[in-house]
Design an enzyme around this catalytic site. Structure first.
Site, mmCIF file in Angstrom:
data_model
loop_
_atom_site.group_PDB
_atom_site.id
_atom_site.type_symbol
_atom_site.label_atom_id
_atom_site.label_comp_id
_atom_site.label_asym_id
_atom_site.label_seq_id
_atom_site.Cartn_x
_atom_site.Cartn_y
_atom_site.Cartn_z
ATOM 1 N N CYS A 92 0.822 -1.222 0.000
ATOM 2 C CA CYS A 92 0.000 0.000 0.000
ATOM 3 C C CYS A 92 0.853 1.268 0.000
ATOM 4 O O CYS A 92 0.332 2.368 -0.155
ATOM 5 C CB CYS A 92 -0.938 -0.003 1.192
ATOM 6 N N HIS A 108 -8.934 3.630 -1.364
ATOM 7 C CA HIS A 108 -7.546 3.185 -1.208
ATOM 8 C C HIS A 108 -7.132 2.257 -2.357
ATOM 9 O O HIS A 108 -7.009 1.047 -2.182
ATOM 10 C CB HIS A 108 -7.418 2.504 0.159
HETATM 11 C C1 COA Z 1 -14.297 -4.076 4.980
HETATM 12 C C2 COA Z 1 -14.426 -5.041 3.820
HETATM 13 C C3 COA Z 1 -14.162 -6.476 4.294
HETATM 14 C C4 COA Z 1 -15.833 -4.933 3.235
HETATM 15 O O1 COA Z 1 -15.961 -5.848 2.196
HETATM 16 P P1 COA Z 1 -17.390 -6.554 1.903
HETATM 17 O O2 COA Z 1 -17.994 -6.950 3.191
HETATM 18 O O3 COA Z 1 -17.145 -7.592 0.870
HETATM 19 O O4 COA Z 1 -18.239 -5.380 1.322
HETATM 20 P P2 COA Z 1 -18.784 -5.222 -0.159
HETATM 21 O O5 COA Z 1 -17.654 -4.916 -1.075
HETATM 22 O O6 COA Z 1 -19.645 -6.399 -0.478
HETATM 23 O O7 COA Z 1 -19.685 -3.929 -0.019
HETATM 24 C C5 COA Z 1 -20.924 -3.937 0.669
HETATM 25 C C6 COA Z 1 -21.353 -2.503 0.881
HETATM 26 O O8 COA Z 1 -20.496 -1.873 1.864
HETATM 27 C C7 COA Z 1 -19.827 -0.763 1.292
HETATM 28 N N1 COA Z 1 -18.461 -0.804 1.780
HETATM 29 C C8 COA Z 1 -17.483 -1.675 1.410
HETATM 30 N N2 COA Z 1 -16.368 -1.431 2.100
HETATM 31 C C9 COA Z 1 -16.654 -0.391 2.916
HETATM 32 C C10 COA Z 1 -15.891 0.296 3.861
HETATM 33 N N3 COA Z 1 -14.626 -0.043 4.089
HETATM 34 N N4 COA Z 1 -16.468 1.304 4.530
HETATM 35 C C11 COA Z 1 -17.740 1.636 4.302
HETATM 36 N N5 COA Z 1 -18.525 1.016 3.399
HETATM 37 C C12 COA Z 1 -17.975 0.004 2.721
HETATM 38 C C13 COA Z 1 -19.912 -0.951 -0.188
HETATM 39 O O9 COA Z 1 -19.885 0.281 -0.866
HETATM 40 C C14 COA Z 1 -21.253 -1.632 -0.350
HETATM 41 O O10 COA Z 1 -22.267 -0.655 -0.261
HETATM 42 P P3 COA Z 1 -23.586 -0.745 -1.174
HETATM 43 O O11 COA Z 1 -24.260 -2.024 -0.746
HETATM 44 O O12 COA Z 1 -24.321 0.492 -0.815
HETATM 45 O O13 COA Z 1 -23.095 -0.796 -2.582
HETATM 46 C C15 COA Z 1 -13.393 -4.704 2.730
HETATM 47 O O14 COA Z 1 -13.700 -3.448 2.203
HETATM 48 C C16 COA Z 1 -11.976 -4.689 3.275
HETATM 49 O O15 COA Z 1 -11.393 -5.727 3.527
HETATM 50 N N6 COA Z 1 -11.351 -3.499 3.448
HETATM 51 C C17 COA Z 1 -9.988 -3.385 3.884
HETATM 52 C C18 COA Z 1 -9.073 -3.275 2.696
HETATM 53 C C19 COA Z 1 -7.632 -3.364 3.087
HETATM 54 O O16 COA Z 1 -7.250 -4.200 3.879
HETATM 55 N N7 COA Z 1 -6.792 -2.512 2.527
HETATM 56 C C20 COA Z 1 -5.393 -2.483 2.817
HETATM 57 C C21 COA Z 1 -5.159 -1.747 4.065
HETATM 58 S S1 COA Z 1 -3.445 -1.427 4.397
#
Ligand code: COA
Ligand code: ZN
Lengths: 142, 395
Positions: B84, B339
Site C-alpha cells: 500500500c 484506497h
Molecule cells: C471491509 C471489507 C471487508 C468490506 O468488504 P465486503 O464486506 O465484501 O463489502 P462489499 O464490497 O460487499 O460492499 C458492501 C457494501 O459496503 C460498502 N463498503 C465496502 N467497504 C466499505 C468500507 N470499508 N467502509 C464503508 N462502506 C464500505 C460498499 O460500498 C457496499 O455498499 P452498497 O451495498 O451500498 O453498494 C473490505 O472493504 C476490506 O477488507 N477493506 C480493507 C481493505 C484493506 O485491507 N486494505 C489495505 C489496508 S493497508
C-alpha cells in the site's frame, strides 16, 4: 559449494511444527533466541547461530477474530501474537472459545491478553500461491 | 542536492471504475501534465507504483506500456512495489533522481484496480504483503493486523476496549465527513454524518473492527509532475516544494518491539523532518494512512504529533479535524476517499498540493491556506513506510 547461512530453514521449522516441536536459533554472540528462523540473530545481527528446541510456551500479546478471510481460508478463526518464554514473538492461531475472544464478551475479552498458552499446530492445504501446504502454530490455553 | 518542486498533480475519481490499470494511470498522468503545462517531450523518466496488476488483469512489466500509451518516446520507466506504500516509494525515488540532477522533469504516479478481484481474492492478495511463511499461513488479514493493534493499544494504555472503540469511531466520522465532500472520493456524498453508534454497530469485519473502522477496496489512479525547483516557475505560478522525504523498513510483526510504535515509521518520519529542517509542530495539514481507525491513531503518535497513548484522545477531542492542528485527512483519507493501493501515496501528495494551493474541495479547505503539509503511507504490517513533507515556500 557456497556457504549456506540458514542453520534452520523454513522447511525444517515447519517439519518441526508438524511434530509439535518449536525450533529456533540460539545466538553464540549474545545468547538470545531467534524464532522463526532468520539467517541472522533477530537481536544482535550475528550469523553465529545454532539450532535449538524451544518450550513452545508463552503468553498472548494480542489477537483478532477474523470473519472475512483471504480466499482459500475458512472464515471465523482467531489469529494471535504470542511472546514465547524464550523471548521472541510469533504469530499463530488461537484455539479458544470464539465468543469469549470477541466483542460478544465486551471488555472482558481483553483478559485473554496475558493468558498462558502452549504450542500445538495446524496444517491446511496450500493454494496456487502458497508454495505448498500451510503449517502454522496453533496455541492452546495451559 | 537540488530543490525539487511539484508543478502539476491530479487524481482520477476513486471507486469501482472498471478501467484498466493503464487507463487509470494515463487518465491521471495526462491531467497532471496538463496541470503542469508540460508536453510529452518534457518528461525524461516515468516512475509508477502498482501492486497487483498481475493478479488484477494479468499485466506485469507495465512501465513500457505506460510510456507507449502516453507517447513519451523511449524514456525509462520503472515500477515500484511496496504494498500500500508503493505510490510514495515511487514518488521518493522520482524525487531523488531530480534532486540529484540526473533528470530535470519526471512523471510519477500510481494506480490499482482491486475491485475486479472481489473481496475474498483481494483479501488473499493484499495479505501477501505479510511474511508469507510465518504470518500469511495463519490467515492473517490487514483488518486482522489493525484489530490486533487496537487490542494491544487498549491493553498498554489501560483504555477499556469499549472506550477505545468510541475514540476510534471518531476517526471514521471525521474522515467520512471529509470524504463525503470530496467529488473524487469513493464515498462522495455518502456517510458524511456518521454517529459513534453507526460505527460501533456496523457489521463486525474483524473483531473488534467493524465495516466503518475499515477503508474499502478501490480502483483509481494519481500522478504528479516533478521538476527541478530552478525551472519550476517556467511551468507554473504555484510550485509546491518537496522539503523532505523519508522511508523506513521492518521485518515480520513478531520481530517488532511494539506493534503500536512501529520503528519503521519513527525512522522514516524523522528522516523526512531532518531533511526538511522541520518538526511535527510545524505541520499544518497531514494525510495519514488511515486504512483502519486504529491505524490513524498509532500513526499520529509515531510521527510525533502526539505523545504515545494520546492519539486516541486527540481525535476524540476534535484536535485533528478542520479547525484543530494538525488537520488529519481533510481529503477523506483512505477511509472516505478510497484506497487504490498503488495510487494512494501519490493521491495523498495531490491532496496536500491542493490544500497548499487553497484548491481543496469546498468544506475541506483549511483556512488560512496552510504553509506546510505532510503525507504518511504504510505498506504491509509496518514493513514499508514512507513520508513526504511539502511546502509553499522554497527553503
Ligand atoms: C471491509 C471489507 C471487508 C468490506 O468488504 P465486503 O464486506 O465484501 O463489502 P462489499 O464490497 O460487499 O460492499 C458492501 C457494501 O459496503 C460498502 N463498503 C465496502 N467497504 C466499505 C468500507 N470499508 N467502509 C464503508 N462502506 C464500505 C460498499 O460500498 C457496499 O455498499 P452498497 O451495498 O451500498 O453498494 C473490505 O472493504 C476490506 O477488507 N477493506 C480493507 C481493505 C484493506 O485491507 N486494505 C489495505 C489496508 S493497508
Ligand atoms: Zn545475538
Amino acid at each position: 559449494m557456497s556457504k549456506e547461512f540458514y542453520v534452520l530453514t523454513s522447511n525444517d521449522y515447519h517439519e518441526g511444527l508438524k511434530n509439535n516441536k518449536l525450533l529456533g536459533l540460539r545466538c553464540k554472540n549474545c545468547g538470545q533466541i531467534t524464532c522463526p528462523p532468520l539467517p541472522t540473530c533477530q537481536w544482535c545481527g550475528s550469523t553465529d547461530l545454532e539450532k535449538t528446541e524451544l518450550s513452545g510456551k508463552g503468553e498472548i500479546l494480542t489477537f483478532a477474530r477474523v470473519y472475512v478471510p483471504p480466499e482459500s481460508f475458512e472464515p471465523d478463526y482467531i489469529v494471535c501474537l504470542v511472546r514465547l518464554d524464550e523471548g521472541p514473538t510469533i504469530m499463530g492461531r488461537l484455539d479458544y472459545d470464539k465468543d469469549k475472544a470477541s466483542l460478544k464478551n465486551g471488555n472482558a475479552s481483553q483478559d485473554i491478553i496475558g493468558m498462558r498458552v502452549r504450542l500445538d499446530h495446524l496444517v491446511i492445504p496450500g493454494d496456487k500461491f502458497s508454495a505448498g501446504e500451510r503449517v502454522m502454530p496453533l496455541f492452546k490455553p495451559i | 542536492m537540488r530543490d525539487v518542486a511539484i508543478i502539476g498533480s491530479a487524481q482520477t475519481k476513486f471507486g469501482k471504475l472498471g478501467k484498466s490499470n493503464t487507463e487509470l494511470f494515463c487518465d491521471a498522468s495526462l491531467a497532471a501534465m496538463e496541470d503542469a503545462n508540460v508536453s510529452q517531450k518534457d518528461i525524461e523518466a516515468l516512475f509508477v507504483g502498482n501492486v497487483l496488476g498481475g493478479f488484477e488483469e494479468g499485466q506485469i512489466n507495465i512501465g513500457g506500456h505506460l510510456v507507449g500509451a502516453l507517447h513519451l518516446g523511449n524514456i525509462p520507466a520503472t515500477r515500484f512495489e511496496g504494498a500500500c506504500c508503493s505510490g510514495t516509494v515511487a514518488f521518493r525515488d522520482a524525487f531523488m533522481w531530480v534532486a540529484s540532477g540526473f533528470y530535470d522533469i519526471v512523471l510519477v504516479g500510481g494506480m490499482e484496480r482491486a475491485m475486479i478481484m472481489g473481496t475474498p481474492f483481494s483479501t488473499r492478495t493484499f495479505a501477501m504483503a505479510n511474511d508469507c511463511k510465518y504470518e500469511g499461513t495463519t490467515g492473517i488479514t490487514f483488518p486482522g493486523v489493525f484489530a490486533m493493534v487496537a487490542r494491544r493499544y487498549s491493553k498498554i494504555y489501560d483504555i477499556p476496549l469499549d472506550k477505545l472503540r468510541e475514540k476510534m469511531a471518531h476517526v471514521s466520522m471525521k474522515n467520512h465527513k471529509h470524504g463525503a465532500l470530496n467529488p473524487h472520493a469513493q464515498f462522495y456524498q455518502k456517510m458524511g454524518n456518521l454517529k459513534v453508534e453507526d460505527v460501533l454497530n456496523s457489521t463486525v469485519v474483524c473483531d473488534p473492527l467493524t465495516l466503518m473502522d475499515c477503508c474499502p477496496f478501490s480502483d483509481g489512479g494519481a500522478a504528479v509532475v516533478l521538476a527541478s525547483a530552478d525551472i519550476a516557475r517556467r511551468y507554473t505560478d504555484e510550485p509546491i516544494y518537496v522539503l523532505g522525504v523519508g522511508q523506513g523498513s521492518l521485518g515480520h510483526m513478531g520481530a517488532q518491539a511494539d506493534i503500536t510504535k512501529p520503528a519503521s515509521r519513527v525512522f522514516s518520519a524523522r528522516s523526512a523532518f531532518k531533511q526538511a529542517g522541520l518538526g511535527p509542530k510545524d505541520v499544518d495539514v497531514v494525510e495519514i494512512h488511515d486504512c483502519f481507525t486504529s491505524a490513524e491513531i498509532v500513526a499520529s503518535e509515531a510521527m510525533g504529533f502526539f505523545d504515545w497513548g494520546k492519539g486516541a484522545d486527540a481525535v476524540e477531542s476534535g484536535q485533528t479535524d478542520i479547525g484543530g492542528r494538525p488537520v488529519i485527512n481533510s481529503s477523506g483519507g483512505l477511509m472516505g476517499k478510497g484506497h487504490p493501493i498503488g495510487a494512494t501515496g501519490v493521491a495523498q501528495v495531490h491532496a496536500i498540493v491542493e490544500q497548499l494551493k487553497g484548491k481543496a474541495p469546498n468544506g475541506n479547505q483549511v483556512n488560512p491556506v496552510p504553509e506546510i503539509g505532510m503525507t504518511d503511507t504504510l505498506g504491509g504490517g509496518f514493513n514499508t513506510i514512507a513520508h513526504t513533507i511539502l511546502g509553499r515556500s522554497r527553503r
